[in-house]
Design a protein around this motif. Structure first.
Motif, PDB file in Angstrom:
ATOM      1  N   LEU A 176       0.815  -1.214   0.000  1.00 28.61           N
ATOM      2  CA  LEU A 176       0.000   0.000   0.000  1.00 28.61           C
ATOM      3  C   LEU A 176       0.846   1.262   0.000  1.00 28.61           C
ATOM      4  CD1 LEU A 176      -1.307  -2.029   2.590  1.00 28.61           C
ATOM      5  CD2 LEU A 176      -3.254  -0.686   1.801  1.00 28.61           C
ATOM      6  N   TYR A 177       0.385   2.255  -0.756  1.00 27.79           N
ATOM      7  CA  TYR A 177       0.970   3.589  -0.765  1.00 27.79           C
ATOM      8  C   TYR A 177      -0.143   4.623  -0.544  1.00 27.79           C
ATOM      9  CZ  TYR A 177       5.276   1.917  -3.142  1.00 27.79           C
ATOM     10  OH  TYR A 177       6.445   1.278  -3.490  1.00 27.79           O
ATOM     11  N   PRO A 178       0.126   5.709   0.167  1.00 33.20           N
ATOM     12  CA  PRO A 178      -0.886   6.766   0.316  1.00 33.20           C
ATOM     13  C   PRO A 178      -1.138   7.470  -1.014  1.00 33.20           C
ATOM     14  CG  PRO A 178       1.181   7.415   1.351  1.00 33.20           C
ATOM     15  CD  PRO A 178       1.353   5.982   0.940  1.00 33.20           C
ATOM     16  N   PRO A 179      -2.242   8.180  -1.129  1.00 33.71           N
ATOM     17  CA  PRO A 179      -2.647   8.755  -2.427  1.00 33.71           C
ATOM     18  C   PRO A 179      -1.620   9.674  -3.057  1.00 33.71           C
ATOM     19  CG  PRO A 179      -4.448   8.874  -0.850  1.00 33.71           C
ATOM     20  CD  PRO A 179      -3.245   8.415  -0.076  1.00 33.71           C
ATOM     21  N   GLU A 180      -0.840  10.376  -2.238  1.00 34.01           N
ATOM     22  CA  GLU A 180       0.071  11.375  -2.797  1.00 34.01           C
ATOM     23  C   GLU A 180       1.340  10.780  -3.387  1.00 34.01           C
ATOM     24  OE1 GLU A 180       1.012  11.012   1.630  1.00 34.01           O
ATOM     25  OE2 GLU A 180      -0.781  11.100   0.365  1.00 34.01           O
ATOM     26  N   LYS A 181       1.528   9.472  -3.267  1.00 28.55           N
ATOM     27  CA  LYS A 181       2.744   8.860  -3.791  1.00 28.55           C
ATOM     28  C   LYS A 181       2.392   7.719  -4.744  1.00 28.55           C
ATOM     29  CE  LYS A 181       7.292   7.139  -2.465  1.00 28.55           C
ATOM     30  NZ  LYS A 181       8.194   6.799  -1.345  1.00 28.55           N
ATOM     31  N   THR A 182       2.508   7.969  -6.021  1.00 34.03           N
ATOM     32  CA  THR A 182       2.178   6.960  -7.027  1.00 34.03           C
ATOM     33  C   THR A 182       3.311   5.950  -7.135  1.00 34.03           C
ATOM     34  OG1 THR A 182       0.892   8.572  -8.278  1.00 34.03           O
ATOM     35  CG2 THR A 182       1.574   6.573  -9.442  1.00 34.03           C
ATOM     36  N   PRO A 183       3.012   4.674  -7.035  1.00 30.69           N
ATOM     37  CA  PRO A 183       4.070   3.656  -7.094  1.00 30.69           C
ATOM     38  C   PRO A 183       4.600   3.460  -8.507  1.00 30.69           C
ATOM     39  CG  PRO A 183       1.946   2.619  -6.953  1.00 30.69           C
ATOM     40  CD  PRO A 183       1.690   4.086  -6.786  1.00 30.69           C
ATOM     41  N   GLU A 184       5.757   2.843  -8.566  1.00 31.40           N
ATOM     42  CA  GLU A 184       6.351   2.472  -9.850  1.00 31.40           C
ATOM     43  C   GLU A 184       5.832   1.089 -10.220  1.00 31.40           C
ATOM     44  OE1 GLU A 184      10.768   1.349 -11.674  1.00 31.40           O
ATOM     45  OE2 GLU A 184      10.619   2.527  -9.821  1.00 31.40           O
ATOM     46  N   PHE A 185       5.065   1.009 -11.314  1.00 35.47           N
ATOM     47  CA  PHE A 185       4.516  -0.283 -11.721  1.00 35.47           C
ATOM     48  C   PHE A 185       4.061  -0.199 -13.174  1.00 35.47           C
ATOM     49  CE2 PHE A 185       0.773   2.138 -10.902  1.00 35.47           C
ATOM     50  CZ  PHE A 185      -0.251   1.574 -11.640  1.00 35.47           C
ATOM     51  N   HIS A 186       3.936  -1.367 -13.783  1.00 33.33           N
ATOM     52  CA  HIS A 186       3.387  -1.474 -15.128  1.00 33.33           C
ATOM     53  C   HIS A 186       1.968  -2.014 -15.006  1.00 33.33           C
ATOM     54  CE1 HIS A 186       2.610  -2.839 -19.198  1.00 33.33           C
ATOM     55  NE2 HIS A 186       3.704  -2.207 -19.618  1.00 33.33           N
ATOM     56  N   PRO A 187       0.958  -1.354 -15.580  1.00 33.76           N
ATOM     57  CA  PRO A 187      -0.429  -1.761 -15.356  1.00 33.76           C
ATOM     58  C   PRO A 187      -0.794  -3.126 -15.895  1.00 33.76           C
ATOM     59  CG  PRO A 187      -0.304  -0.065 -17.056  1.00 33.76           C
ATOM     60  CD  PRO A 187       1.062  -0.150 -16.432  1.00 33.76           C
ATOM     61  N   ASN A 188       0.031  -3.701 -16.777  1.00 38.45           N
ATOM     62  CA  ASN A 188      -0.292  -5.015 -17.318  1.00 38.45           C
ATOM     63  C   ASN A 188       0.661  -6.105 -16.840  1.00 38.45           C
ATOM     64  OD1 ASN A 188      -1.950  -6.737 -18.817  1.00 38.45           O
ATOM     65  ND2 ASN A 188      -0.581  -6.666 -20.581  1.00 38.45           N
ATOM     66  N   LYS A 189       1.502  -5.791 -15.864  1.00 35.95           N
ATOM     67  CA  LYS A 189       2.329  -6.817 -15.241  1.00 35.95           C
ATOM     68  C   LYS A 189       1.708  -7.232 -13.921  1.00 35.95           C
ATOM     69  CE  LYS A 189       6.788  -5.912 -17.413  1.00 35.95           C
ATOM     70  NZ  LYS A 189       8.236  -5.661 -17.194  1.00 35.95           N
ATOM     71  N   THR A 190       1.769  -8.503 -13.628  1.00 38.32           N
ATOM     72  CA  THR A 190       1.150  -9.014 -12.418  1.00 38.32           C
ATOM     73  C   THR A 190       1.905  -8.546 -11.176  1.00 38.32           C
ATOM     74  OG1 THR A 190       2.472 -11.041 -12.429  1.00 38.32           O
ATOM     75  CG2 THR A 190       0.398 -11.068 -13.669  1.00 38.32           C
ATOM     76  N   THR A 191       1.242  -8.663 -10.039  1.00 35.50           N
ATOM     77  CA  THR A 191       1.908  -8.348  -8.779  1.00 35.50           C
ATOM     78  C   THR A 191       3.106  -9.256  -8.560  1.00 35.50           C
ATOM     79  OG1 THR A 191      -0.202  -7.634  -7.836  1.00 35.50           O
ATOM     80  CG2 THR A 191       1.585  -8.086  -6.292  1.00 35.50           C
ATOM     81  N   LEU A 192       2.994 -10.515  -8.974  1.00 34.56           N
ATOM     82  CA  LEU A 192       4.105 -11.452  -8.821  1.00 34.56           C
ATOM     83  C   LEU A 192       5.316 -10.974  -9.616  1.00 34.56           C
ATOM     84  CD1 LEU A 192       4.787 -14.161  -7.459  1.00 34.56           C
ATOM     85  CD2 LEU A 192       4.047 -15.295  -9.572  1.00 34.56           C
ATOM     86  N   ALA A 193       5.094 -10.495 -10.845  1.00 39.29           N
ATOM     87  CA  ALA A 193       6.194  -9.977 -11.654  1.00 39.29           C
ATOM     88  C   ALA A 193       6.764  -8.701 -11.043  1.00 39.29           C
ATOM     89  CB  ALA A 193       5.710  -9.711 -13.080  1.00 39.29           C
ATOM     90  N   TRP A 194       5.892  -7.830 -10.512  1.00 35.83           N
ATOM     91  CA  TRP A 194       6.357  -6.596  -9.847  1.00 35.83           C
ATOM     92  C   TRP A 194       7.230  -6.936  -8.643  1.00 35.83           C
ATOM     93  CZ3 TRP A 194       5.446  -4.904  -4.838  1.00 35.83           C
ATOM     94  CH2 TRP A 194       5.840  -3.592  -4.558  1.00 35.83           C
TER      95      TRP A 194
END
Length: 255
Positions: A188-206
């Motif tokens: 979890l991250y608070p609203p003001e901090k957008t995480p680094e992630f790819h929207p089509n990669k799974t959480t396992l890959a992240w």
């Protein structure tokens, strides 16, 4: 489910009995602080109560869902709902693709450990899109957390997913997530901090590719929710989930 994912913590602080943690310790929300404002009709408006809007918390021993849990065994679910058609979503941040198929087919053919190389839009996930008329005989036995937020109405989403599956970072309104079987890891991250992630990669890959390289200041809050435990997540917090086992879970969205 709306766009973006969460923001994060620093040092992990482990609570007693391994793994039920939020980091840092200052992020932990005491149950009484939540209850001060969240009890239905309380009308409380003190600063301590509104803390519930900005901090996640793990809650234990709120309700007795042993009957609901017994009805959620593989054998009973297949006996009661195996021929019912369920709607699956792709497990990516923007889940637009839906697939309908019999529940028994989902359990027997798709409820398996996640392939780490699969993309989110190739992974079908049973969560939300529940037919509450057809599944009413099950859902009427569920006791949600006895707290609400003023001005909101609850909506429920029921899910079953295989080990290693999950949903990548996204955000929406506040609510609760209870694990009925298995374990679910949250980031979890608070609203003001957008995480680094790819929207089509799974959480396992992240977790495999991105998480290890994050500096301590960029790491999320994280916890593992076990059967019978409930996570309260505040409004607009980014979060990603990872089912550590084949898991049954239900969320209560508060508006």
């Amino acid at each position: 489910m709306a766009g973006g994912r969460a923001q994060g913590s620093r040092r992990a602080v482990r609570l007693p009995e391994g793994g039920r943690l939020m980091a840092p310790a200052s992020q932990l929300l005491a149950l009484w602080a939540l209850a001060a404002v969240a009890l239905p009709g309380s009308g409380a408006e003190g600063d301590g109560g509104w803390y519930a809007f900005v901090k996640p918390v793990i809650l234990q021993g709120l309700t007795d869902n042993s009957r609901f849990r017994a009805l959620c065994s593989r054998e009973r679910l297949l006996a009661s709902f195996g021929d019912r058609v369920v709607r699956l979503s792709t497990a990516n941040t923007y889940s637009y693709h839906k697939v309908d198929l019999p529940f028994q087919e989902y359990v027997e053919q798709l409820l398996h450990p996640q392939d780490p190389t699969s993309l989110g839009n190739d992974t079908l996930y049973f969560f939300g899109d529940n037919n509450f008329t057809e599944w009413a005989s099950l859902f009427r036995h569920y006791s949600p957390p006895p707290f609400g937020l003023l001005g909101t109405a609850p909506a429920y989403s029921f899910g079953i997913a295989g080990a290693g599956s999950g949903v990548p970072f996204h955000w929406h309104g506040p609510g609760y997530s209870e694990v009925i079987y298995g374990r679910k890891r949250w980031f979890l991250y608070p609203p003001e901090k957008t995480p680094e992630f790819h929207p089509n990669k799974t959480t396992l890959a992240w977790l495999r590719d991105t998480y290890p390289a994050l500096p301590p200041s960029a790491r999320p809050l994280e916890c593992t929710i076990r059967a019978g435990e409930v996570l309260y997540f505040p409004d607009r917090w980014w979060h990603a989930t990872l089912n550590l086992d084949t898991s049954v879970f239900i969320s209560t969205f508060l508006g």
